[in-house]
Design a protein around this motif. Structure first.
Motif, short mmCIF file in Angstrom:
data_model
loop_
_atom_site.label_atom_id
_atom_site.label_comp_id
_atom_site.label_asym_id
_atom_site.label_seq_id
_atom_site.Cartn_x
_atom_site.Cartn_y
_atom_site.Cartn_z
N LYS A 1 0.83 -1.20 0.00
CA LYS A 1 0.00 0.00 0.00
C LYS A 1 0.87 1.26 0.00
CE LYS A 1 -4.17 -1.87 2.13
NZ LYS A 1 -5.22 -1.65 3.16
N GLU B 1 -9.74 4.65 -4.85
CA GLU B 1 -9.53 3.21 -4.77
C GLU B 1 -10.64 2.49 -5.52
OE1 GLU B 1 -7.33 1.91 -0.81
OE2 GLU B 1 -9.28 2.78 -0.38
N THR C 1 -12.25 -1.69 -6.32
CA THR C 1 -12.25 -3.06 -5.86
C THR C 1 -12.43 -4.02 -7.03
OG1 THR C 1 -14.64 -3.18 -5.50
CG2 THR C 1 -13.29 -2.32 -3.69
N LEU D 1 -3.47 3.55 0.99
CA LEU D 1 -4.27 3.19 -0.18
C LEU D 1 -3.53 2.19 -1.04
CD1 LEU D 1 -5.53 6.69 -1.39
CD2 LEU D 1 -6.59 5.16 0.25
N CYS D 2 -4.31 1.47 -1.86
CA CYS D 2 -3.69 0.59 -2.84
C CYS D 2 -2.97 1.44 -3.89
CB CYS D 2 -4.74 -0.27 -3.53
SG CYS D 2 -5.53 -1.48 -2.43
N CYS E 1 -4.53 -5.57 -1.11
CA CYS E 1 -4.33 -4.91 -2.40
C CYS E 1 -3.61 -5.90 -3.32
CB CYS E 1 -3.45 -3.66 -2.25
SG CYS E 1 -4.25 -2.32 -1.37
#
Length: 299
Positions: A135, A143, A145, A164-165, A176
């Motif tokens: 991350k 972000e 998914t 965050l990814c 992630c």
């Protein structure tokens, strides 16, 4: 490496073997003094989600947030033994610092990787949650998914310490992962389909659909009365003018007379084909200068 603003001054330095002098900040107030500030992060005004060349040459402005650049840094710290000092300040105004006694990084051939840090001194139980290896720190990006790749979720700016990814990664459960590891990743197109979503290839010969997180493929072919093109970011077969349908099957929808053509902004007098009900179409002469009249006979 200082992460909050202090009383520091601008100086010109020239590390050994570096082609020309460059400006940097020097901190003479910190204990033991004489610290060269290589990075400063204050308020998030400068984004650090940058390219390799930007990290090599430097990021930001010396008057605000900056990184002096990995190329300058590699020359600077390979002249003799240097320490790395990290200073952090949280939102409550509490300060913490760590000092490593032998900081050294490789040059560009070594990808500027850290080759030495040495012994650490200072507070080691910092009340900070570090981002995991997969991350990145919050940088105002969104972000996505694997389950819902089309929705861009923007984190709350009031939570700047959130991890965050990184780019081209998506969330799967609590992890992630690279987007190509999502079950409905379309190879060669760099996209992930949501459940039930379909993708049409460039020549509209194949439709790929995401079903239960698995891609399924089927042949796809436009009607002779349709065109393969992209409209509003959606590529598929679209029925031609005066036809209606899903693009795979298209049914004639008009015009039934010259007034339909006039309404479609066909304003030149001349021959047109019309399709009255129960007709396969025939040619007539249309008088458009008077508003779209079908001429039944002419003297």
């Amino acid at each position: 490496m200082l992460f909050y603003q202090r009383q520091i001054r601008l100086y010109l330095i020239k590390p050994d073997q570096y082609p020309e002098p460059f400006q940097t900040y020097c901190d003479h107030n910190t204990t033991s003094g004489g610290w060269t500030v290589i990075q400063r992060r204050v308020d998030g005004s400068i984004g650090f989600n940058r390219t390799w060349d930007e990290y090599k040459n430097g990021i930001g402005f010396l008057g605000s947030e900056f990184l002096i650049g990995n190329e300058k840094l590699s020359h600077l710290i390979n002249q003799k033994r240097y320490q790395l000092r990290i200073e952090l300040e949280n939102y409550a105004g509490q300060s913490y610092n760590l000092t490593y006694d032998n900081f050294r990084i490789a040059d560009e051939w070594g990808n500027y990787s850290i080759t030495s840090l040495g012994v650490v001194e200072g507070i080691t139980d910092l009340p900070i949650t570090w981002c995991s290896s997969n991350k990145d720190n919050y940088d105002n990006t969104c972000e996505r998914t694997c389950e819902n790749p089309n929705d861009c979720v923007i984190p709350d700016p009031a939570d700047p310490e959130r991890c965050l990814c990184p780019e081209n990664h998506m969330i799967l459960g609590n992890s992630c992962i690279p987007q190509e590891q999502c079950g409905c990743y379309v190879q060669g197109e760099g996209l992930v389909l949501a459940e039930g979503e379909s993708y049409i290839n460039s020549d509209c010969s194949l439709r790929i659909t995401c079903n239960s997180n698995v891609l399924t493929s089927e042949s796809y072919s436009c009607s002779a009365d349709a065109t393969c093109e992209e409209r509003n970011d959606v590529r598929r077969c679209y029925c031609n003018e005066w036809f209606e349908g899903d693009g795979l099957t298209c049914t004639r929808s008009g015009p039934i007379d010259c007034s339909d053509l006039y309404a479609a902004n066909r304003r030149n007098n001349g021959k047109y084909t019309i399709y009255p009900a129960e007709s396969s179409g025939f040619e007539v002469y249309c008088e458009m200068s008077s508003g779209g009249w079908t001429v039944s006979f002419n003297y």
